[in-house]
Scaffold this motif. Sequence first.
Motif, short mmCIF file in Angstrom:
data_model
loop_
_atom_site.label_atom_id
_atom_site.label_comp_id
_atom_site.label_asym_id
_atom_site.label_seq_id
_atom_site.Cartn_x
_atom_site.Cartn_y
_atom_site.Cartn_z
N VAL B 103 -8.91 14.60 -9.30
CA VAL B 103 -9.38 13.38 -8.63
C VAL B 103 -9.11 13.37 -7.12
O VAL B 103 -10.01 13.11 -6.33
CB VAL B 103 -8.81 12.11 -9.31
N PRO B 104 -7.86 13.68 -6.70
CA PRO B 104 -7.59 13.61 -5.26
C PRO B 104 -8.50 14.53 -4.44
O PRO B 104 -8.72 14.27 -3.26
CB PRO B 104 -6.13 14.07 -5.15
N MET B 105 -9.02 15.58 -5.06
CA MET B 105 -9.86 16.53 -4.30
C MET B 105 -11.19 15.91 -3.88
O MET B 105 -11.90 16.47 -3.07
CB MET B 105 -10.13 17.78 -5.12
N LEU B 106 -11.51 14.77 -4.48
CA LEU B 106 -12.78 14.14 -4.14
C LEU B 106 -12.62 13.10 -3.03
O LEU B 106 -13.58 12.46 -2.63
CB LEU B 106 -13.39 13.47 -5.38
N LEU B 107 -11.40 12.93 -2.56
CA LEU B 107 -11.13 11.92 -1.54
C LEU B 107 -10.56 12.55 -0.29
O LEU B 107 -9.83 13.53 -0.36
CB LEU B 107 -10.12 10.91 -2.09
N PRO B 108 -10.88 11.98 0.88
CA PRO B 108 -10.29 12.52 2.11
C PRO B 108 -8.81 12.20 2.17
O PRO B 108 -8.38 11.16 1.67
CB PRO B 108 -11.04 11.78 3.21
N THR B 109 -8.03 13.10 2.81
CA THR B 109 -6.58 12.86 2.86
C THR B 109 -6.25 11.59 3.62
O THR B 109 -5.22 10.98 3.37
CB THR B 109 -5.84 14.04 3.52
N ILE B 110 -7.10 11.22 4.55
CA ILE B 110 -6.79 10.02 5.33
C ILE B 110 -6.73 8.79 4.44
O ILE B 110 -6.00 7.84 4.68
CB ILE B 110 -7.77 9.85 6.51
N THR B 111 -7.46 8.83 3.32
CA THR B 111 -7.42 7.72 2.37
C THR B 111 -6.08 7.64 1.65
O THR B 111 -5.61 6.55 1.32
CB THR B 111 -8.54 7.88 1.32
N TYR B 112 -5.47 8.79 1.40
CA TYR B 112 -4.21 8.80 0.64
C TYR B 112 -3.18 7.86 1.25
O TYR B 112 -2.52 7.10 0.56
CB TYR B 112 -3.58 10.20 0.60
N GLY B 113 -3.02 7.97 2.57
CA GLY B 113 -2.01 7.18 3.25
C GLY B 113 -2.21 5.69 3.02
O GLY B 113 -1.28 4.97 2.67
N PHE B 114 -3.47 5.25 3.17
CA PHE B 114 -3.76 3.84 2.98
C PHE B 114 -3.50 3.43 1.53
O PHE B 114 -2.99 2.35 1.26
CB PHE B 114 -5.20 3.52 3.37
N ALA B 115 -3.87 4.31 0.61
CA ALA B 115 -3.66 4.01 -0.80
C ALA B 115 -2.17 3.91 -1.09
O ALA B 115 -1.74 3.02 -1.84
CB ALA B 115 -4.30 5.09 -1.66
N ILE B 116 -1.38 4.78 -0.47
CA ILE B 116 0.07 4.73 -0.69
C ILE B 116 0.65 3.42 -0.13
O ILE B 116 1.44 2.76 -0.78
CB ILE B 116 0.77 5.95 -0.05
N ILE B 117 0.20 3.04 1.07
CA ILE B 117 0.71 1.80 1.66
C ILE B 117 0.41 0.61 0.74
O ILE B 117 1.25 -0.22 0.49
CB ILE B 117 0.05 1.55 3.04
N TYR B 118 -0.80 0.59 0.21
CA TYR B 118 -1.19 -0.56 -0.62
C TYR B 118 -0.75 -0.43 -2.07
O TYR B 118 -0.96 -1.33 -2.86
CB TYR B 118 -2.70 -0.81 -0.51
N SER B 119 -0.15 0.70 -2.43
CA SER B 119 0.39 0.83 -3.79
C SER B 119 1.90 0.63 -3.78
O SER B 119 2.44 -0.10 -4.60
CB SER B 119 0.13 2.23 -4.35
N LEU B 120 2.55 1.28 -2.82
CA LEU B 120 4.01 1.33 -2.84
C LEU B 120 4.66 0.53 -1.72
O LEU B 120 5.88 0.44 -1.64
CB LEU B 120 4.48 2.78 -2.77
N GLY B 121 3.84 -0.04 -0.82
CA GLY B 121 4.40 -0.85 0.28
C GLY B 121 4.99 -2.14 -0.27
O GLY B 121 4.97 -2.39 -1.47
N LYS B 122 5.52 -2.96 0.65
CA LYS B 122 6.18 -4.19 0.21
C LYS B 122 5.27 -5.07 -0.64
O LYS B 122 5.70 -5.74 -1.56
CB LYS B 122 6.68 -4.98 1.42
N GLN B 123 3.98 -5.10 -0.30
CA GLN B 123 3.05 -5.93 -1.07
C GLN B 123 2.17 -5.08 -1.98
O GLN B 123 1.13 -5.51 -2.43
CB GLN B 123 2.15 -6.73 -0.12
N GLY B 124 2.60 -3.85 -2.21
CA GLY B 124 1.76 -2.92 -2.96
C GLY B 124 1.59 -3.29 -4.42
O GLY B 124 2.39 -4.03 -4.99
N LEU B 125 0.55 -2.73 -4.99
CA LEU B 125 0.22 -3.02 -6.38
C LEU B 125 1.35 -2.59 -7.31
O LEU B 125 1.79 -3.33 -8.18
CB LEU B 125 -1.07 -2.28 -6.74
#
Lengths: 325, 542
Positions: B103-125
Amino acid sequence: MNIRKLLIGVTLLMVMLVLAGCGKKTEQVVIYTNADEEAIEVMKEVLDKAGYQDDYILQGMGTSELGGKLMVEGDKIEADLITMSSYFIESSQKEHDMFKELNFETNSLLSYPKYYTPILANTGAIFVNTEVMSEKGLQLPQSIKELTKPEYKDLVSVPSIMDSSTAWLMILSIINEYGEDEGLDVTKALVENCGAHIESSGSGPIKKVRVGEVAAGFGLRHQAVQDSMEGKPIKYIDPKEGNFSLTESIAVVKKGNEDTEELAMKMAETIIKEARSKLIEYYPVALYDGEQVDASNNPENPKEFGEPLTVDLLEEHQKFFKKAN
Amino acid sequence: MHKNKKQATIIYIFIAAVIIMFLFTPLGKLFIYSIENENGGMFDNYSAILRDKEIITAVINSIKISFITALITTMLAFLLAYSVNCTGISKKTKKVIHIGILVPMLLPTITYGFAIIYSLGKQGLITKLFNREIIHIYGFNGLLIGYVIYTLPMAFLLINNSFDYIDKKYILVSKLMQDNFFRGFINTILRPLLGTIAGAFLISFILTFTDFGIPASIGGKYKVISTYLYQVMLGSIPDFNKGSVIAVVMLIPALVGVVLLKYLERYNFHYDKINKSQLIKNRKRDVILAVISILIIVMITSIFVVMFITPFVENYPYNMTFTTRYFTKTIMSNTVIGVFKNSILVAGLTAIIGTIVTYVSAIINTRSDIDKKLKSTIDFTAMVTNSVPGMVLGLAYLFLFNGSDLKGTFAIIILCNIIHFFTTPYLMAKNALSKMNPNWEVTGELMGDTWFKTIIRVVIPNSLTTIIEMISYLFINSMITISAVIFLVTAKTSLLTSKIKELQHYANFNEVFILSILIFITNITFKILSKIFEDKYIRVNK
């Protein structure tokens, strides 16, 4: 199914796609801007309303990125029209003589060089997330200096002056109030407290305060005002050190193509004439004759820096900031 | 069979010209820039860099995090590959692991960072789910998570592929000889895979060292070399000489890595005949490994789940009412439609032209009579393109073509992509072509066909599945790359990934995720279409 036919079909489809992409050869005006999202929205709106929707491409970027391009590329820049912090426009004009004189009347309150006119003015302020503040048992800060207290460790976010002009508003407040020496100590302590929350974009801190990543931040005053009006748990505070302002202006690049230059000039005029009524809601500083600003939007403690703002001064202050890191 | 020599030579010259023009000349120019100096000293720029504390820190940071990433990635990849190949885990579960990891191979790496922020950040999912912050994500930790997700699929594919060449009979023999688990494991699995495992480690290291997307979005204060290069080139005081020196520095680990990879090839084990023997049953082992593998996959995919949620609610995380408002607004906007078209155009043309160039190069190398020395230059090229980081290549293009008509065109982006992605499709074609019957051309000639005709009538149709794989590889990678194009895109040639980088400036997560979804859907669609096409083709041929 005949493979050859399918292959030919796919190839034809691709070729058509390519032709569709290349065939359209109308000259569009490229607009580079360092403005915030809100301002970009307004500019797009008025340009579209004036019938230009297919005639321009608008590219937003950070102040330092656009500034670097202006200083290095001069009139070789891709843009035909730019909106940018005024001090950068002045410096790049001095370096490259790259802007055309504006050919329309503006009726601005102050007088500006002939090759640019302001579209908005930014004012800096502190803001807090009241929920996080009460959760952490923090008092409302009254000054930037208060944000350097130990209880704010990892709970403050400010922009970096290396990338953002909003950060300059903060550095100006600090240097103006405390001078270079004490100012450096304040900045050092502030950087220390921010930890990982030094943002490259001026709107970075408000976003972090908004989602509760941090409790307090420094950024554009109007964004916090807007948030608090929308009922978000955001409160804005005019710091004791003063609210400083910077203007962003519009200028037409001399590109040697008369048609595009003329179109760019018309777009500049449209933005100045049509967008101000909306822009002043977001950036409540009167710049032109007859403009009114709501009293609640006026910062409590407006100040001006002792020296004229230039790219050279910015570089000096960038070095100052680097020392604090 | 000397008839093709002339034709092959002409094609060879053409390809050589392209490669000299668009690979070696830009790199040469980059090197010249890096030693150019007003004071005249040859290596003044380099010694200045050595004295620059910030750069040294960035390089050390990059090495450190790349090393740790490679270590973790290699272990995880091995574990996953082992679970898929050497256990009795159900076929379905294996399939889930196999698909999930890609799955990750279908997404640009720049997206990973944003996904991590919104998953594991203070308000992350995920933070909300566990009701506490699991780790602090800005800087080192976030980067590490991103890099592991990014490099794991590649490392897994590599190791997984090698498992095919391991003779599982020896595992049984070792068991029968009553070796203890470790002895058996080391002798029958680890030893023969050592070359591949080291290769996976190196690939993870290089990919991490040269990636730009992940640190651009989540790096925080942890400066790595690629973000530093970006800042030097596009900051308020751009410094081209300094930039080119950093780019040359970035080349070093990659070049060392490639040389090591070449060396490691010797250590790859080759069994003459692979036996498909039964695996030893071990229920406990299977359950444990299945749970761990699924957990890894769930962890990876859960990071990306948020991407499909935030753009569809009113105000994440405060107001979770479902809305398609943002999605429609973004998709309908002129800018996004334009950028999407640009991306498809670039990916499509890169795929078509890139496949032609790499396929023809492989044909010249495997099925023509030109000089062996000439043939080996193509392999050399493939080695070089593999080791040049996208950002370095992009920068080299910027330097070389700055004053030319190519500046700011789609052509320069497409050319850069083709050179950047040259290696993999070339090797795919080379493998497929060298496995084919070498006598086809002779037979063709006897029957009165020219070399070209044989290629078109026999060779191409027989390698159609490989060609589709090549097209698919090039298309998907062009859709997700950011490092190769970041210095080359302009307002008129803006791509989805560079647009995401731009949106980062406004921390506009909704649009970041919507554009990421667009890329994801496009790539999935492309993958499915090529699979359908492939299946149909294979069926027709049977």
